[in-house]
Design an enzyme around this catalytic site. Structure first.
Site, PDB file in Angstrom:
ATOM      1  N   CYS A  93       3.742   3.221   8.466  1.00  0.00           N
ATOM      2  CA  CYS A  93       4.045   4.400   7.661  1.00  0.00           C
ATOM      3  C   CYS A  93       4.697   5.483   8.520  1.00  0.00           C
ATOM      4  O   CYS A  93       4.142   5.888   9.543  1.00  0.00           O
ATOM      5  CB  CYS A  93       2.783   4.943   7.010  1.00  0.00           C
ATOM      6  SG  CYS A  93       3.088   6.379   5.946  1.00  0.00           S
ATOM      7  N   GLY A 136       7.131  -2.644  -3.101  1.00  0.00           N
ATOM      8  CA  GLY A 136       6.444  -1.359  -3.206  1.00  0.00           C
ATOM      9  C   GLY A 136       6.825  -0.633  -4.473  1.00  0.00           C
ATOM     10  O   GLY A 136       6.339  -0.932  -5.558  1.00  0.00           O
ATOM     11  N   ARG A 137       7.758   0.311  -4.351  1.00  0.00           N
ATOM     12  CA  ARG A 137       8.087   1.158  -5.490  1.00  0.00           C
ATOM     13  C   ARG A 137       8.719   0.402  -6.648  1.00  0.00           C
ATOM     14  O   ARG A 137       8.627   0.841  -7.795  1.00  0.00           O
ATOM     15  CB  ARG A 137       8.967   2.324  -5.029  1.00  0.00           C
ATOM     16  CG  ARG A 137       8.109   3.424  -4.437  1.00  0.00           C
ATOM     17  CD  ARG A 137       8.836   4.344  -3.504  1.00  0.00           C
ATOM     18  NE  ARG A 137       7.902   5.354  -3.000  1.00  0.00           N
ATOM     19  CZ  ARG A 137       7.009   5.141  -2.038  1.00  0.00           C
ATOM     20  NH1 ARG A 137       6.918   3.953  -1.485  1.00  0.00           N
ATOM     21  NH2 ARG A 137       6.191   6.094  -1.645  1.00  0.00           N
ATOM     22  N   GLN A 162      -6.337  -1.394   3.389  1.00  0.00           N
ATOM     23  CA  GLN A 162      -5.541  -0.925   4.519  1.00  0.00           C
ATOM     24  C   GLN A 162      -6.201   0.311   5.132  1.00  0.00           C
ATOM     25  O   GLN A 162      -6.547   1.254   4.419  1.00  0.00           O
ATOM     26  CB  GLN A 162      -4.110  -0.569   4.123  1.00  0.00           C
ATOM     27  CG  GLN A 162      -3.267  -0.267   5.370  1.00  0.00           C
ATOM     28  CD  GLN A 162      -1.863   0.203   5.073  1.00  0.00           C
ATOM     29  OE1 GLN A 162      -1.673   1.299   4.563  1.00  0.00           O
ATOM     30  NE2 GLN A 162      -0.869  -0.623   5.393  1.00  0.00           N
ATOM     31  N   HIS A 210       8.201  -4.506   7.356  1.00  0.00           N
ATOM     32  CA  HIS A 210       9.196  -3.716   6.632  1.00  0.00           C
ATOM     33  C   HIS A 210      10.482  -3.787   7.451  1.00  0.00           C
ATOM     34  O   HIS A 210      10.524  -3.359   8.596  1.00  0.00           O
ATOM     35  CB  HIS A 210       8.732  -2.270   6.486  1.00  0.00           C
ATOM     36  CG  HIS A 210       9.650  -1.441   5.633  1.00  0.00           C
ATOM     37  ND1 HIS A 210       9.180  -0.620   4.634  1.00  0.00           N
ATOM     38  CD2 HIS A 210      10.992  -1.302   5.613  1.00  0.00           C
ATOM     39  CE1 HIS A 210      10.206  -0.019   4.044  1.00  0.00           C
ATOM     40  NE2 HIS A 210      11.313  -0.423   4.623  1.00  0.00           N
ATOM     41  N   ASN A 247       9.137  -7.259   3.630  1.00  0.00           N
ATOM     42  CA  ASN A 247       9.037  -6.046   2.820  1.00  0.00           C
ATOM     43  C   ASN A 247      10.281  -5.203   3.065  1.00  0.00           C
ATOM     44  O   ASN A 247      10.856  -5.236   4.149  1.00  0.00           O
ATOM     45  CB  ASN A 247       7.757  -5.292   3.210  1.00  0.00           C
ATOM     46  CG  ASN A 247       7.609  -3.947   2.533  1.00  0.00           C
ATOM     47  OD1 ASN A 247       7.289  -2.959   3.179  1.00  0.00           O
ATOM     48  ND2 ASN A 247       7.839  -3.884   1.238  1.00  0.00           N
ATOM     49  N   GLY A 248      10.691  -4.453   2.058  1.00  0.00           N
ATOM     50  CA  GLY A 248      11.796  -3.521   2.230  1.00  0.00           C
ATOM     51  C   GLY A 248      13.056  -3.938   1.504  1.00  0.00           C
ATOM     52  O   GLY A 248      13.625  -4.988   1.807  1.00  0.00           O
ATOM     53  N   GLY A 249      13.497  -3.138   0.517  1.00  0.00           N
ATOM     54  CA  GLY A 249      14.774  -3.353  -0.139  1.00  0.00           C
ATOM     55  C   GLY A 249      14.808  -4.465  -1.169  1.00  0.00           C
ATOM     56  O   GLY A 249      15.851  -4.718  -1.763  1.00  0.00           O
ATOM     57  N   PRO A 294       0.850  -1.200   0.000  1.00  0.00           N
ATOM     58  CA  PRO A 294       0.000   0.000   0.000  1.00  0.00           C
ATOM     59  C   PRO A 294       0.881   1.244   0.000  1.00  0.00           C
ATOM     60  O   PRO A 294       1.787   1.368   0.829  1.00  0.00           O
ATOM     61  CB  PRO A 294      -0.794  -0.128   1.307  1.00  0.00           C
ATOM     62  CG  PRO A 294       0.077  -0.978   2.194  1.00  0.00           C
ATOM     63  CD  PRO A 294       0.818  -1.912   1.290  1.00  0.00           C
TER      64      PRO A 294
END
Length: 432
Positions: free
Chosen positions: A157, A293-294, A128, A230, A270-272, A73
């Site tokens: 967040c 995510g991105r 979410q 994350h 999540n993350g990286g 999200p």
């Protein structure tokens, strides 16, 4: 070992490329029958819920593959337009809405479609939310009409727009009692699974034992059994949300420690993680699911285009970007200006701007897009103005092999794990 026991295996989807139209100019004009079919397809609403559940206030049985891969999200990014594009490319990726404040849902209960409605093609999809407990309960009850497949609480967040309000965002990690109560309130008002998305810590509250305390308390005192982690902590003072995605170091060993210390829970990492090889490496190391995510937003074709085959084992569909754009054009023109002046051509096209990432013609396409935003009034006319920049070979090629990634990212993770976690009760027993 299958951890996602709440999700049924076995799925049936119509092929995305089942309607193929002959080329006309740079982009084919879709026939009126197809356009009419899409326009008549209903967004999920209260009547849809009653119809699918035969009047019972409960979740409709659905068959989806587990969330081995999901798209995070992201506020201002994972809106209806992006999710429509994502689902056209991948049939199996789990999609998340932007974070929606429970207060917005409650106060806009006469205008809920604007915030909660989506095409049924977007399943599986997770809502979410964040907010005060009483509003979380009310918002969840109102959202039942829209048939989301899971409800997730935002505890991760770091944006001041979210975390600074104290009732959602990463600051909630400092109050596991509130989170447990909030998750209990959400679960009491829905029959779908509930989950928490969080970081590994906040400011100097960042030890592995403190993370475990949070997980232990939330899972022990609420029905929450799925956590999306994350793998960075958040710094709430002095750095931006973008810097919070890069400056705090990744500590994947914390995530894999949770897998060891909480074997009855489900964890998504999540993350990286930025490529398909890394997703598969994370899962091979034991992660139950992986969230991007991105990376999935900034390069949708080369990420989402390989999810179904490389992660879920589906056969290649032969899907091309031309086919995706044909269907997206119909969607875009059907929702253009639906809420007064919104959404605009620019709003609808925004998720497409990375569709040709690193492909020949990408730079020219973006320059033509900038000019077309000033003159085009439909998505069809926008494509007519801009797609001349993209070679046919790019438009008509399917996704081939995914770009190589860091397949050894988690190779030595077992040697980095923190000492095993012990609850307060276990420590008292050991010291007695």
């Amino acid at each position: 070992m299958m951890k996602f026991a709440g999700y049924s295996l076995g799925v049936s989807f119509a092929p995305i490329g089942s309607n193929v139209f002959a080329k006309s100019f740079r982009f084919p004009i879709v026939g009126s029958i197809y356009r009419g079919n899409l326009r008549s397809s209903r967004l999920f609403s209260a009547s849809c819920w009653r119809e699918q559940s035969n009047g019972k206030n409960g979740v409709v049985a659905k068959q989806y593959l587990p969330p081995w891969f999901s798209v995070a999200p992201m506020m201002d990014w994972t809106d209806n337009h992006y999710r429509t594009l994502a689902r056209l490319i991948s049939k199996h990726a789990w999609l998340y809405t932007e974070m929606i404040a429970a207060e917005t849902i409650v106060h806009q209960k006469d205008n809920l479609d604007r915030f909660l409605a989506y095409s049924p093609d977007q399943h599986p999809i997770v809502l979410q939310i964040g907010g005060y407990i009483e509003n979380l309960a009310k918002a969840t009850e109102l959202a039942n009409a829209y048939c989301y497949d899971e409800i997730n609480l935002n505890c991760g967040c770091p944006s001041p727009r979210v975390a600074g309000h104290g009732c959602f965002g990463v600051s909630l990690m400092l109050d596991p009692k509130f989170v447990a109560e909030a998750m209990s309130a959400i679960a009491a008002n829905t029959n779908v699974p509930v989950s928490v998305k969080c970081r590994i810590g906040v400011d100097d509250h960042d030890s592995y034992d403190q993370l475990c305390d949070f997980i232990y308390n939330v899972s022990s005192f609420s029905p929450t059994k799925h956590f999306i982690i994350h793998s960075r902590k958040a710094l709430l003072n002095g750095i931006s949300p973008a810097e919070n995605r890069n400056i705090p170091p990744l500590k994947y060993e914390y995530f894999y420690g949770l897998l060891r210390d909480f074997p009855d829970l489900t964890f998504t990492i999540n993350g990286g993680i930025s490529g398909i090889d890394e997703v598969n490496a994370a899962r091979e190391a034991g992660a139950h699911g992986v969230m991007l995510g991105r990376a999935a937003y900034n390069n949708p074709w080369h990420i989402l285009g390989h999810v179904d085959t490389a992660i879920y084992g589906a056969p290649r569909s032969g899907l091309t970007r031309r086919q995706v754009l044909k269907k997206y054009q119909v969607y875009g023109d059907s929702v253009l200006g639906k809420y007064g002046h919104k959404p605009t051509v620019r709003d609808i096209v925004k998720p497409l701007l990375n569709l040709f990432h690193s492909a020949p013609g990408n730079g020219l396409w973006k320059r033509k897009a900038d000019a077309a935003f000033r003159s085009c009034t439909t998505i069809e006319s926008f494509f007519e103005e801009t797609l001349v920049a993209i070679p046919d070979l790019v438009l008509d090629s399917s996704a081939v092999e995914p770009p190589p990634g860091r397949g050894d990212l988690f190779a030595n993770i077992d040697s980095l794990l923190p000492p095993p976690y012990r609850t307060r009760e276990e420590e008292i027993v050991l010291c007695a």
